[in-house]
Write a protein that holds these residues in place. Sequence first.
Motif, PDB file in Angstrom:
ATOM      1  N   ILE A 310      -6.418   1.644  14.625  1.00 46.24           N
ATOM      2  CA  ILE A 310      -5.471   2.343  15.497  1.00 46.24           C
ATOM      3  C   ILE A 310      -4.806   3.533  14.816  1.00 46.24           C
ATOM      4  CG2 ILE A 310      -4.982   0.222  16.782  1.00 46.24           C
ATOM      5  CD1 ILE A 310      -2.192   0.257  15.320  1.00 46.24           C
ATOM      6  N   THR A 311      -4.937   3.669  13.491  1.00 51.81           N
ATOM      7  CA  THR A 311      -4.265   4.763  12.806  1.00 51.81           C
ATOM      8  C   THR A 311      -5.240   5.916  12.559  1.00 51.81           C
ATOM      9  OG1 THR A 311      -4.741   4.069  10.542  1.00 51.81           O
ATOM     10  CG2 THR A 311      -2.835   3.056  11.616  1.00 51.81           C
ATOM     11  N   TYR A 312      -4.701   7.077  12.309  1.00 53.48           N
ATOM     12  CA  TYR A 312      -5.553   8.260  12.131  1.00 53.48           C
ATOM     13  C   TYR A 312      -6.468   8.135  10.924  1.00 53.48           C
ATOM     14  CZ  TYR A 312      -2.991  10.210   8.150  1.00 53.48           C
ATOM     15  OH  TYR A 312      -2.456  10.420   6.910  1.00 53.48           O
ATOM     16  N   VAL A 313      -6.032   7.405   9.877  1.00 48.96           N
ATOM     17  CA  VAL A 313      -6.857   7.316   8.663  1.00 48.96           C
ATOM     18  C   VAL A 313      -8.164   6.587   8.928  1.00 48.96           C
ATOM     19  CG1 VAL A 313      -4.818   7.347   7.174  1.00 48.96           C
ATOM     20  CG2 VAL A 313      -5.852   5.147   7.794  1.00 48.96           C
ATOM     21  N   ASP A 314      -8.191   5.716   9.937  1.00 51.42           N
ATOM     22  CA  ASP A 314      -9.357   4.861  10.162  1.00 51.42           C
ATOM     23  C   ASP A 314     -10.606   5.645  10.537  1.00 51.42           C
ATOM     24  OD1 ASP A 314      -8.081   2.312   9.706  1.00 51.42           O
ATOM     25  OD2 ASP A 314      -6.991   2.658  11.557  1.00 51.42           O
ATOM     26  N   GLU A 330      -7.057   7.689  -7.698  1.00 50.74           N
ATOM     27  CA  GLU A 330      -6.252   8.679  -6.987  1.00 50.74           C
ATOM     28  C   GLU A 330      -5.283   7.941  -6.060  1.00 50.74           C
ATOM     29  OE1 GLU A 330      -4.219  11.234  -5.157  1.00 50.74           O
ATOM     30  OE2 GLU A 330      -5.582  12.030  -6.704  1.00 50.74           O
ATOM     31  N   MET A 331      -3.976   8.257  -6.151  1.00 48.36           N
ATOM     32  CA  MET A 331      -2.974   7.533  -5.377  1.00 48.36           C
ATOM     33  C   MET A 331      -3.201   7.634  -3.869  1.00 48.36           C
ATOM     34  SD  MET A 331       0.484   9.874  -5.617  1.00 48.36           S
ATOM     35  CE  MET A 331       0.506   9.907  -7.403  1.00 48.36           C
ATOM     36  N   LEU A 332      -3.857   8.703  -3.424  1.00 39.35           N
ATOM     37  CA  LEU A 332      -4.129   8.842  -1.993  1.00 39.35           C
ATOM     38  C   LEU A 332      -4.937   7.659  -1.463  1.00 39.35           C
ATOM     39  CD1 LEU A 332      -4.038  10.484   0.631  1.00 39.35           C
ATOM     40  CD2 LEU A 332      -6.084  11.705  -0.159  1.00 39.35           C
ATOM     41  N   GLY A 333      -5.828   7.111  -2.283  1.00 37.49           N
ATOM     42  CA  GLY A 333      -6.624   5.973  -1.840  1.00 37.49           C
ATOM     43  C   GLY A 333      -5.751   4.790  -1.464  1.00 37.49           C
ATOM     44  N   LYS A 334      -4.752   4.502  -2.284  1.00 40.10           N
ATOM     45  CA  LYS A 334      -3.847   3.398  -2.012  1.00 40.10           C
ATOM     46  C   LYS A 334      -3.018   3.664  -0.757  1.00 40.10           C
ATOM     47  CE  LYS A 334      -3.598   2.154  -6.904  1.00 40.10           C
ATOM     48  NZ  LYS A 334      -2.741   1.946  -8.088  1.00 40.10           N
ATOM     49  N   GLN A 335      -2.647   4.921  -0.566  1.00 35.97           N
ATOM     50  CA  GLN A 335      -1.871   5.264   0.624  1.00 35.97           C
ATOM     51  C   GLN A 335      -2.705   5.085   1.892  1.00 35.97           C
ATOM     52  OE1 GLN A 335      -0.775   9.201  -1.075  1.00 35.97           O
ATOM     53  NE2 GLN A 335       1.310   8.674  -0.472  1.00 35.97           N
ATOM     54  N   ILE A 336      -3.947   5.547   1.865  1.00 36.17           N
ATOM     55  CA  ILE A 336      -4.832   5.411   3.028  1.00 36.17           C
ATOM     56  C   ILE A 336      -5.047   3.933   3.356  1.00 36.17           C
ATOM     57  CG2 ILE A 336      -7.209   5.721   3.836  1.00 36.17           C
ATOM     58  CD1 ILE A 336      -7.232   8.365   2.231  1.00 36.17           C
ATOM     59  N   ALA A 337      -5.335   3.140   2.332  1.00 34.16           N
ATOM     60  CA  ALA A 337      -5.572   1.709   2.552  1.00 34.16           C
ATOM     61  C   ALA A 337      -4.328   1.011   3.100  1.00 34.16           C
ATOM     62  CB  ALA A 337      -6.014   1.054   1.241  1.00 34.16           C
ATOM     63  N   THR A 338      -3.159   1.431   2.637  1.00 36.35           N
ATOM     64  CA  THR A 338      -1.914   0.839   3.115  1.00 36.35           C
ATOM     65  C   THR A 338      -1.686   1.140   4.586  1.00 36.35           C
ATOM     66  OG1 THR A 338      -0.911   0.958   0.910  1.00 36.35           O
ATOM     67  CG2 THR A 338       0.583   0.798   2.787  1.00 36.35           C
ATOM     68  N   VAL A 339      -1.880   2.396   4.973  1.00 36.90           N
ATOM     69  CA  VAL A 339      -1.711   2.763   6.383  1.00 36.90           C
ATOM     70  C   VAL A 339      -2.692   1.968   7.244  1.00 36.90           C
ATOM     71  CG1 VAL A 339      -1.947   4.635   8.065  1.00 36.90           C
ATOM     72  CG2 VAL A 339      -0.768   5.046   5.887  1.00 36.90           C
ATOM     73  N   HIS A 340      -3.926   1.863   6.780  1.00 41.48           N
ATOM     74  CA  HIS A 340      -4.917   1.093   7.546  1.00 41.48           C
ATOM     75  C   HIS A 340      -4.475  -0.359   7.718  1.00 41.48           C
ATOM     76  CE1 HIS A 340      -8.459  -1.083   8.787  1.00 41.48           C
ATOM     77  NE2 HIS A 340      -8.223  -1.892   7.766  1.00 41.48           N
ATOM     78  N   ASN A 341      -4.118  -1.031   6.616  1.00 40.97           N
ATOM     79  CA  ASN A 341      -3.786  -2.456   6.704  1.00 40.97           C
ATOM     80  C   ASN A 341      -2.573  -2.723   7.580  1.00 40.97           C
ATOM     81  OD1 ASN A 341      -5.906  -3.420   5.195  1.00 40.97           O
ATOM     82  ND2 ASN A 341      -4.702  -3.909   3.382  1.00 40.97           N
TER      83      ASN A 341
END
Length: 376
Positions: A310-314, A330-341
């Motif tokens: 449901i989020t844009y990162v998906d 890269e910290m962006l990876g953790k941020q993307i995964a967090t938004v997804h979860n």
Amino acid sequence: MDFELLSTDKAGIARAGTITTDHGKIETPIFMPVGTVASVKGVHQRELKEDINPDIILGNTYHLYLRPQTDILKKAGGLHKFMNWDRNILTDSGGYQVYSLSARRKIKEEGVKFKSHIDGSYHTFTPENVMEIQRTIGADIIMAFDECTPYPCDYKYARRSMHMTHRWLDRCIAHLEKTPPLYGYSQSLFPIVQGSTYKDLREQSAEYIASVGAEGNAIGGLSVGEPAEEMYAMTEVVTNILPKEKPRYLMGVGTPINILENIALGVDMFDCVMPTRNARNGMLFTAHGTINIKNKKWQEDFSPIDEMGITYVDTYYSKAYLRHLFTVNEMLGKQIATVHNLGFYLWLVREARKHILAGDFSSWKNRMVTQMDKRL
């Protein structure tokens, strides 16, 4: 606070409802992202509000008391203004954090003396000052101060602790009656059922908590290492006793499967660090199972992270790209995964609500549990 029970499943247990506070409506069942220190880790408030879109988030009294400290929060006008969040907030009283500091604290009838994990300084939490701290933080829903017992736990200790938690609750209520909210909106106290994994203690505690007549009730002391079957058994004991006309909050739970199974037992509210913590370790939850994005199998998979997300990162990023970000730290990876979860957890409870309202929750839940119990 007002709670309206809209519908139950065919068994009359899983519930869909609406909680209304001065900061708006909370559609239940609901998952609350954990914002321990005035921030859901790795997520901008704009992403949190527009993409993940929770009705309520959670903060923590212990951590906010230590940093930024209550005087800063009071000068800011409370936690809502400090972090620029205009929706609902619930604060955990710090009982669980004190439990986790077993080597750094001493529990007495008066309260708990503990050593800060930050600088080693000593502090004391009592039912009275924890209520005062939560008044200053300004959450919409505040938790009574309790003792969270470990697992396994000796029966005599669990019984003694439970009765002390009840006495502490009485002191919390008495203090709140003397101290009005600070910021012009109401705050609702949720007491906490304890009793470890002993059925008779859970029954006693649930009956005592129900007798208080609070605006909502919580179930604590679970998800601390006990088998899932024991968690479900204790939850069922408690939900059979707690009043149906009040929201029920199961603290610190859990996996997506745990959440669905406990919704089926009559729980309305959940929180857990799992979606954010596991995201930072590369574990993604989806409707079809769990992905370890660090695995080499995703190295050349250029499909979206989650086509159903449901989020844009998906759909904006591919699995191969996300794996690359984790590979290079890269910290962006953790941020993307967090938004997804977090997006997935919110999708899950909202789908549960839809199926409760539609009358087919049980069959949908069983299908989802089977699907999610896979490693992709």
